[in-house]
Every structure is written in structure tokens, then in C-alpha cells.
Design an enzyme around this catalytic site. Structure first.
Site, PDB file in Angstrom:
ATOM      1  N   ARG A   1      -6.558   3.797  11.650  1.00  0.00           N
ATOM      2  CA  ARG A   1      -6.322   2.427  12.090  1.00  0.00           C
ATOM      3  C   ARG A   1      -7.342   1.960  13.122  1.00  0.00           C
ATOM      4  O   ARG A   1      -7.334   0.800  13.512  1.00  0.00           O
ATOM      5  CB  ARG A   1      -4.914   2.292  12.654  1.00  0.00           C
ATOM      6  CG  ARG A   1      -3.838   2.420  11.583  1.00  0.00           C
ATOM      7  CD  ARG A   1      -2.492   2.014  12.076  1.00  0.00           C
ATOM      8  NE  ARG A   1      -1.508   2.018  11.000  1.00  0.00           N
ATOM      9  CZ  ARG A   1      -0.240   1.688  11.148  1.00  0.00           C
ATOM     10  NH1 ARG A   1       0.209   1.320  12.338  1.00  0.00           N
ATOM     11  NH2 ARG A   1       0.589   1.715  10.116  1.00  0.00           N
TER      12      ARG A   1
ATOM     13  N   ARG B   1      12.475  -9.227   3.142  1.00  0.00           N
ATOM     14  CA  ARG B   1      12.815  -7.807   3.047  1.00  0.00           C
ATOM     15  C   ARG B   1      14.185  -7.523   3.637  1.00  0.00           C
ATOM     16  O   ARG B   1      14.605  -8.130   4.614  1.00  0.00           O
ATOM     17  CB  ARG B   1      11.783  -6.953   3.784  1.00  0.00           C
ATOM     18  CG  ARG B   1      10.445  -6.881   3.105  1.00  0.00           C
ATOM     19  CD  ARG B   1       9.598  -5.739   3.613  1.00  0.00           C
ATOM     20  NE  ARG B   1       9.465  -5.691   5.054  1.00  0.00           N
ATOM     21  CZ  ARG B   1       8.651  -4.873   5.714  1.00  0.00           C
ATOM     22  NH1 ARG B   1       7.912  -4.022   5.039  1.00  0.00           N
ATOM     23  NH2 ARG B   1       8.557  -4.894   7.021  1.00  0.00           N
TER      24      ARG B   1
ATOM     25  N   LYS C   1       0.819  -1.214   0.000  1.00  0.00           N
ATOM     26  CA  LYS C   1       0.000   0.000   0.000  1.00  0.00           C
ATOM     27  C   LYS C   1       0.851   1.262   0.000  1.00  0.00           C
ATOM     28  O   LYS C   1       0.461   2.274  -0.594  1.00  0.00           O
ATOM     29  CB  LYS C   1      -0.980   0.007   1.165  1.00  0.00           C
ATOM     30  CG  LYS C   1      -0.374  -0.016   2.543  1.00  0.00           C
ATOM     31  CD  LYS C   1      -1.469  -0.068   3.607  1.00  0.00           C
ATOM     32  CE  LYS C   1      -0.871  -0.101   5.010  1.00  0.00           C
ATOM     33  NZ  LYS C   1      -0.085  -1.322   5.254  1.00  0.00           N
TER      34      LYS C   1
ATOM     35  N   ARG D   1      15.612  -6.994   8.812  1.00  0.00           N
ATOM     36  CA  ARG D   1      15.080  -6.357  10.009  1.00  0.00           C
ATOM     37  C   ARG D   1      14.830  -7.402  11.083  1.00  0.00           C
ATOM     38  O   ARG D   1      14.465  -8.540  10.788  1.00  0.00           O
ATOM     39  CB  ARG D   1      13.750  -5.652   9.692  1.00  0.00           C
ATOM     40  CG  ARG D   1      13.912  -4.355   8.988  1.00  0.00           C
ATOM     41  CD  ARG D   1      12.618  -3.700   8.579  1.00  0.00           C
ATOM     42  NE  ARG D   1      11.453  -4.050   9.380  1.00  0.00           N
ATOM     43  CZ  ARG D   1      10.323  -3.342   9.365  1.00  0.00           C
ATOM     44  NH1 ARG D   1      10.213  -2.274   8.615  1.00  0.00           N
ATOM     45  NH2 ARG D   1       9.295  -3.722  10.083  1.00  0.00           N
TER      46      ARG D   1
ATOM     47  N   ARG E   1       2.686 -10.555  13.482  1.00  0.00           N
ATOM     48  CA  ARG E   1       2.328  -9.193  13.088  1.00  0.00           C
ATOM     49  C   ARG E   1       1.108  -9.183  12.176  1.00  0.00           C
ATOM     50  O   ARG E   1       0.227  -8.330  12.296  1.00  0.00           O
ATOM     51  CB  ARG E   1       3.502  -8.522  12.373  1.00  0.00           C
ATOM     52  CG  ARG E   1       4.636  -8.087  13.294  1.00  0.00           C
ATOM     53  CD  ARG E   1       5.853  -7.686  12.498  1.00  0.00           C
ATOM     54  NE  ARG E   1       5.563  -6.600  11.574  1.00  0.00           N
ATOM     55  CZ  ARG E   1       6.291  -6.333  10.488  1.00  0.00           C
ATOM     56  NH1 ARG E   1       7.312  -7.113  10.171  1.00  0.00           N
ATOM     57  NH2 ARG E   1       5.991  -5.312   9.725  1.00  0.00           N
TER      58      ARG E   1
END
Length: 220
Positions: free
Chosen positions: A96, A133, A21, A160, A171
Site C-alpha cells: 500500500r 453493502r 479485488k 456497516r 474513503r
């Protein structure tokens, strides 16, 4: 249907981590000459600029607490009051919560409706994307897929800490639970659209543009 240059667009991007997004929101914003407003970015900007809400946010963060609805709403309201947002905007990361969504409704007028687009991607695809990532170990910039070194400073890339598979799955489950109410809040609107994010970047961009045009056309 395509968007005319004089059509105001107020776009809210929804989607789980890894759905794209941020990338798609930025691309749409560039194409249509709109500001892309990321809550992470405006929070940092407000703190650095020392605005009233920025000072409150800094106090909260310095105390080790999470920034609540009231502060985020205030910071977004400050940002949307800038002249560059008059003709439209792309929101990434806000709202959110239902409280934030209700507040956003109160911030906009009838010149253009909010268009909400949810990018849907299967869980296993998201896990694969996020677990793969890399970010720069020197400057922290995220690297595009396949990059060997940081595109900004040439530094070495690292994973990360929160992008290992177990953490990623947790998550995503947290996101799913926390955004269910937002999905229900917006899902009944005629300007809500869902698109398939498990495609090439160009295909997703085309579907996003078509979804926005469809949503705006439904209001005419």
C-alpha cells in the site's frame, strides 16, 4: 493466451474499496491453485499464532497505534516464506506504500516476475456498491448482493457504519490520494495491467486471466 499449469504466478491485486479485488483475487487463486494472501487475514493469523512479528503487531494495536510499514513488511515476508507460496501467490492489500512495494521486490526472486493488475471502477459505481453493502449483525460476514439473511449463520443483515454515502466518498478519496505513488511506481513496468471492473463477475475474471497471461507473455 492462457496460462499453463507449470507457470508460476505472483499476482498483486490493486483497486479501490468496492472494486472487487478480493473476490477476483480469491477466484483467480482457486482456479490456479495458489494461496490468496490478504494482509488483514495474515495480520490476524500472525497475532493469533504468536509469531515474532505477530507479537510486535499486537503490542502496536493494543497501544492504539496503526501498524506501520516495517511490521506489515515483516508479516508478509513471514507468510511468503511458507512452502505453499513457492509456486506463486495472489496478494490483496499489500503493498500500500512505495516502501512496501520496494520491500516486496526484495522478497521475490527471478523465477517469476510480479504481475500487477489494477481493477478500475468509476467513482459513482463504487459509491453505489459500497453504500449498498450489508454484513451479518451476528457474525460479521459480508453478504453477497441480494441476500436476505447471512449466508453463514442465517443472521439478520445490517449496513456497516462506514458504508454510508458520505463516508464512502471520503474513503475513496483517501484511497486515491494514498495510492497515487503506488500507481506511478508500478505503472512503468511491463507487467502492469489495468482492467475494467464495471462488468459482470465472470467478465472481470476473464479479463483478469487475460491480463495476467499478457503480462507474463511480455516477459518471454
Amino acid at each position: 493466451m492462457t496460462l499453463g499449469s507449470n507457470v508460476a504466478v505472483r499476482l498483486v491485486m490493486l483497486g479501490p474499496p468496492g472494486a472487487g479485488k478480493g473476490t477476483q483475487g480469491a477466484r483467480f487463486a482457486r482456479t490456479h491453485g495458489l494461496p490468496k494472501i490478504s494482509t488483514g487475514d495474515i495480520l490476524r493469523d500472525a497475532v493469533q499464532a504468536g509469531t515474532e512479528m505477530g507479537r510486535v503487531a499486537r503490542e502496536v494495536m493494543d497501544a492504539g497505534r496503526l501498524v506501520g510499514d516495517d511490521i506489515m513488511i515483516g508479516i508478509v515476508r513471514e507468510r511468503l516464506e511458507r512452502p505453499d507460496a513457492d509456486a506463486g501467490f495472489v496478494l490483496d492489500g499489500f503493498p500500500r506504500t512505495v516502501v512496501q512495494a520496494q520491500a516486496l521486490d526484495g522478497m521475490v526472486d527471478e523465477k517469476a516476475p510480479l504481475v500487477i493488475v489494477d481493477i478500475e471502477v468509476p467513482m459513482e459505481i463504487l459509491v453505489r456498491r459500497l453504500a449498498g453493502r450489508k454484513i451479518c449483525g451476528s457474525c460479521g460476514v459480508g453478504a453477497p448482493p441480494g441476500a436476505a439473511v447471512c449466508p453463514k449463520c442465517g443472521g439478520a443483515l445490517v449496513q456497516r457504519n462506514d458504508d454510508n454515502e458520505n463516508v464512502v466518498r471520503e474513503r475513496l478519496l483517501v484511497y486515491e490520494r494514498s495510492t497515487q505513488a503506488i500507481q506511478e511506481f508500478y505503472g512503468r513496468r511491463g507487467t502492469f495491467r489495468s482492467i475494467d471492473g464495471d462488468q459482470t463477475e465472470d467478465s472481470v475474471a476473464a479479463d483478469l486471466a487475460a491480463a495476467v497471461a499478457s503480462a507474463l507473455g511480455a516477459r518471454r
